[in-house]
Structure formats: structure tokens, C-alpha cells
Design an enzyme around this catalytic site. Sequence first.
Site, PDB file in Angstrom:
ATOM      1  N   THR A   1      36.388  42.410  31.153  1.00 39.89           N
ATOM      2  CA  THR A   1      36.624  43.168  29.923  1.00 39.89           C
ATOM      3  C   THR A   1      36.695  42.265  28.696  1.00 39.89           C
ATOM      4  O   THR A   1      37.287  41.189  28.737  1.00 39.89           O
ATOM      5  CB  THR A   1      37.924  43.972  30.047  1.00 39.89           C
ATOM      6  OG1 THR A   1      37.833  44.814  31.196  1.00 39.89           O
ATOM      7  CG2 THR A   1      38.150  44.834  28.819  1.00 39.89           C
TER       8      THR A   1
ATOM      9  N   GLY B   1      68.220  63.304  32.887  1.00 39.52           N
ATOM     10  CA  GLY B   1      68.300  62.218  31.904  1.00 39.52           C
ATOM     11  C   GLY B   1      68.290  60.840  32.536  1.00 39.52           C
ATOM     12  O   GLY B   1      67.796  59.873  31.929  1.00 39.52           O
TER      13      GLY B   1
ATOM     14  N   THR C   1      44.526  40.386  34.118  1.00 42.12           N
ATOM     15  CA  THR C   1      45.651  40.308  35.051  1.00 42.12           C
ATOM     16  C   THR C   1      45.719  38.911  35.664  1.00 42.12           C
ATOM     17  O   THR C   1      44.694  38.347  36.051  1.00 42.12           O
ATOM     18  CB  THR C   1      45.481  41.350  36.165  1.00 42.12           C
ATOM     19  OG1 THR C   1      45.439  42.656  35.581  1.00 42.12           O
ATOM     20  CG2 THR C   1      46.626  41.289  37.163  1.00 42.12           C
TER      21      THR C   1
ATOM     22  N   SER D   1      34.508  49.634  29.844  1.00 39.49           N
ATOM     23  CA  SER D   1      33.704  50.118  30.969  1.00 39.49           C
ATOM     24  C   SER D   1      32.233  49.724  30.843  1.00 39.49           C
ATOM     25  O   SER D   1      31.518  49.657  31.840  1.00 39.49           O
ATOM     26  CB  SER D   1      33.818  51.647  31.063  1.00 39.49           C
ATOM     27  OG  SER D   1      35.158  52.035  31.311  1.00 39.49           O
TER      28      SER D   1
ATOM     29  N   GLU E   1      37.630  47.284  44.854  1.00 40.76           N
ATOM     30  CA  GLU E   1      38.625  47.274  43.790  1.00 40.76           C
ATOM     31  C   GLU E   1      39.169  48.677  43.550  1.00 40.76           C
ATOM     32  O   GLU E   1      40.380  48.882  43.385  1.00 40.76           O
ATOM     33  CB  GLU E   1      38.005  46.718  42.506  1.00 40.76           C
ATOM     34  CG  GLU E   1      38.968  46.674  41.339  1.00 40.76           C
ATOM     35  CD  GLU E   1      38.342  46.097  40.074  1.00 40.76           C
ATOM     36  OE1 GLU E   1      39.048  46.038  39.051  1.00 40.76           O
ATOM     37  OE2 GLU E   1      37.151  45.729  40.108  1.00 40.76           O
ATOM     38  N   ARG E   2      38.289  49.657  43.518  1.00 43.93           N
ATOM     39  CA  ARG E   2      38.720  51.035  43.242  1.00 43.93           C
ATOM     40  C   ARG E   2      39.527  51.616  44.395  1.00 43.93           C
ATOM     41  O   ARG E   2      40.498  52.354  44.169  1.00 43.93           O
ATOM     42  CB  ARG E   2      37.496  51.876  42.909  1.00 43.93           C
ATOM     43  CG  ARG E   2      36.950  51.498  41.539  1.00 43.93           C
ATOM     44  CD  ARG E   2      35.545  51.958  41.250  1.00 43.93           C
ATOM     45  NE  ARG E   2      35.171  51.522  39.901  1.00 43.93           N
ATOM     46  CZ  ARG E   2      33.961  51.583  39.392  1.00 43.93           C
ATOM     47  NH1 ARG E   2      32.953  52.072  40.122  1.00 43.93           N
ATOM     48  NH2 ARG E   2      33.728  51.157  38.159  1.00 43.93           N
TER      49      ARG E   2
ATOM     50  N   PRO F   1      37.082  42.439  24.116  1.00 43.78           N
ATOM     51  CA  PRO F   1      37.602  43.320  23.057  1.00 43.78           C
ATOM     52  C   PRO F   1      36.634  44.412  22.626  1.00 43.78           C
ATOM     53  O   PRO F   1      37.049  45.510  22.246  1.00 43.78           O
ATOM     54  CB  PRO F   1      37.885  42.348  21.906  1.00 43.78           C
ATOM     55  CG  PRO F   1      38.156  41.041  22.579  1.00 43.78           C
ATOM     56  CD  PRO F   1      37.233  41.021  23.768  1.00 43.78           C
TER      57      PRO F   1
ATOM     58  N   ILE G   1      40.099  37.495  37.201  1.00 41.45           N
ATOM     59  CA  ILE G   1      38.683  37.821  37.008  1.00 41.45           C
ATOM     60  C   ILE G   1      38.517  38.349  35.584  1.00 41.45           C
ATOM     61  O   ILE G   1      39.330  39.168  35.117  1.00 41.45           O
ATOM     62  CB  ILE G   1      38.174  38.834  38.053  1.00 41.45           C
ATOM     63  CG1 ILE G   1      36.656  38.969  37.983  1.00 41.45           C
ATOM     64  CG2 ILE G   1      38.872  40.181  37.946  1.00 41.45           C
ATOM     65  CD1 ILE G   1      36.040  39.567  39.235  1.00 41.45           C
TER      66      ILE G   1
END
Length: 402
Positions: free
Chosen positions: A133, A347, A165, A139, A249-250, A135, A130
Amino acid sequence: MLQNVLLERKIYASEEHKMMQGMIQDFINNEILPQVETWEKEGMVSREIWKRAGDLGLLCIDMPEDYGGAGLDFSFSALFMEELTKKSITGPGFSLHSDIVAPYLLKYGTEAQKKKYLPPMATGEMITAIGMTEPNCGSDLQALRTKAVDKGDHYLVSGQKTFITNGYLSDMSIIAVKTKPGTPEEGVSLLIMESQWEGFEKGVPFKKIGMKAQDTCELFFDNVKVPKENLLGEEGQGFKIMMTELARERLSVALAAIGGAEGAIEDTIAYTSTRTAFKQPIAGFQNTQFKLAEAAAQLQIHQTFVDRCTEELSQHKLSAESASMAKFSATDMHSKVVDECLQLFGGYGYMWEYPIARMYADNRVARIYAGTNEIMKLVVARGLFKELFAEMKAMRKQQKKQ
């Protein structure tokens, strides 16, 4: 073990859920985990894993059987998301494909669109993305510049999308565009665009901090000819559609955070039970016990809320405010839990061969995508002050008239 202290999750308590959980775990352990290192080097997963997920009925789980789905409710999709993130499996973009793209088609697509695209999506033959967004806008979806010029029986689409994605592997994408640009009727519309069309190009997958096996790239459109029958929903209604579907989605991001936090805690319990320091297991130190007790408490609190949200979504009742709360709160919790768990590995927690290191790198972006957590808080705040904001808007209108 975590299960010694957590409440039973009723949304996953049925025999059907337990059977599916076992099958998903076998799929992850036997067919996904052995390939993760290779996928990370290549920057994407294989098409074969998509087809295998389709064979197992794990794609488009809650789509009707008439369109190739399993016809189950959303809780089965939620279970799949959590099981993947428990093992820090972020390469295959199954959730975006099944839980974002497929519902758009099911709810707003024509019968012809649903019959053409949903069945191959369910089998894994068609991989989807989808494109929202750009450049210049993240939001702020109203600011997008990709435009679709009406040419009678088709649109000509020009522009670009970024951070997509499944972008490189995608066969089809739902793309947000400006229609009737530069006119009073200008608005956002959604177009179904196929990757093989002339003028549709894909950028090289990005090199990211985490999620190294997930292909994320730019999409470029140079006068791509899109048939009018590939308009999804009504022209000019794209922004409204996107706002309506963002709750799912959220919530999906929140579910992934729940699974990721659970996996991190389980791994840390196992590690601290066997790793010794000063002649005793690290788990014998009070600090370790307190840190993991706090993490388990936060997980339990968020599981309970997110489970309720999952039930609400299954009943088509989930509000934008609740979904936003779940997203920002669960992802914040996930980040804190993973950070505390990594510290207990010492570590070794900084070594990529340890899953906790991958979890640390992978989880950070969840506070950014699907709407930044700051935007989520604005959504909640608008609900809190709904009446006040309505009064202020009315006052401004009245002042303009005067």
C-alpha cells in the site's frame, strides 16, 4: 458455554492440535496478556515476545524443518491465529510474518534467499513486513509509484509505503516496486529489502482507532541500493505473485474473525450470567438469549465454511473466490457479533478495561485491509460472470479491429 452447542471442529480434533492449543493458551495467558496495556501505551510489542514465540515453535509453523519451521500443516497456523483473536490479541503481527511473508519466500525465493531469511524468521530474531500500500493507492496495486531503477548489479529504490504492519520493528520487508518505469516493459516486481540499508527510513507509528499495540507505520526509500540477488521471483512478475498469494492472506483474516467472534460471545455469556438487573441475571431475559443464540448460529455457519477453506488451502486448492467470500462474510459477521455483544454489556462495554471494548475497536479494520470487502465482492462477481466478461472482452477486441 459455546462448546455446548457448536459442532466439533475436525480440523483441530487431533491430539497434536489439542496439545498445541493448550500450549498457546498458556503462552497467551502468562506471557502476552500481562503486557498488553504496556504495549498499547508504547504503540508496539516487545522484541522479546517475538523471540519467545520462536522458542515455542509458533512462528513459521508450516515451513519445512530444513528452514527452521515446524513442518506442520496450515491448520496449526490457523489454530494459533484464532486463539490470539479470541483474547483480542492484535499487537504481535505474527500472522503477517509467518503466513504471508514466509510463504512468499518459500515459494518464490532462491535457495540462498530461503536459507538467509527463513531460519531467523522462525526463531523471531528477524521480524518482517510486506509493503504494498502507498499513500496514493490502496486496493489498486497497479497504480503504485515506488520505483526501482536498474543499475546493473543493483536497483536504486525510491518511494514510500504506508499502513505497514510490523513496519517499525521490521528487520526485513518484501516491497512491491515498479521496475523499468516509463518503458514498454514496465511492471511490478518484488524486492527483499533490509531495514538497516542506507536510505531506508521508518515513520513514527500511527495512532489508530484500534490495534493500539500493533506497530503500523510508513516506510520511506531514498535511493536505497538493493542487490539484484534480492529480487524475489522474476522481474515484472510481482503483481501475478501477489494475486496468487492473496488467497492465504484473506483466509487468515477470516480465521481471525472467527476467533474474535468466538471470544466475544464467550465473554458475553460469562458477563450476562453474573451481571444482574431487575433482580435477575441479564442472561435470564429473552432478548439476551435470542441475541446470543443468533450470534452462535452465525459463528457456527462461518466456522464450518472457513474450516473447509482451511482444508482447501492445506491441499493447495483454495480458490480466489472462496477466499474472498470467507474474508468479507466472516469479517462482516464478526463486526455484527461484537456490536451485539457490546450492547449486552451496557455502559461497561464502552470501557477500555473490558475486552469487548478492545474487540469493538480492533475488528473494524478487518473489512478494509487485505483488500476491502467491496473488492472481495468484485472478485466473487467476476467468477460468477466469467464467461460473460470473456465474451464482452472478445467483442471489444473485435470492434477495435474494425
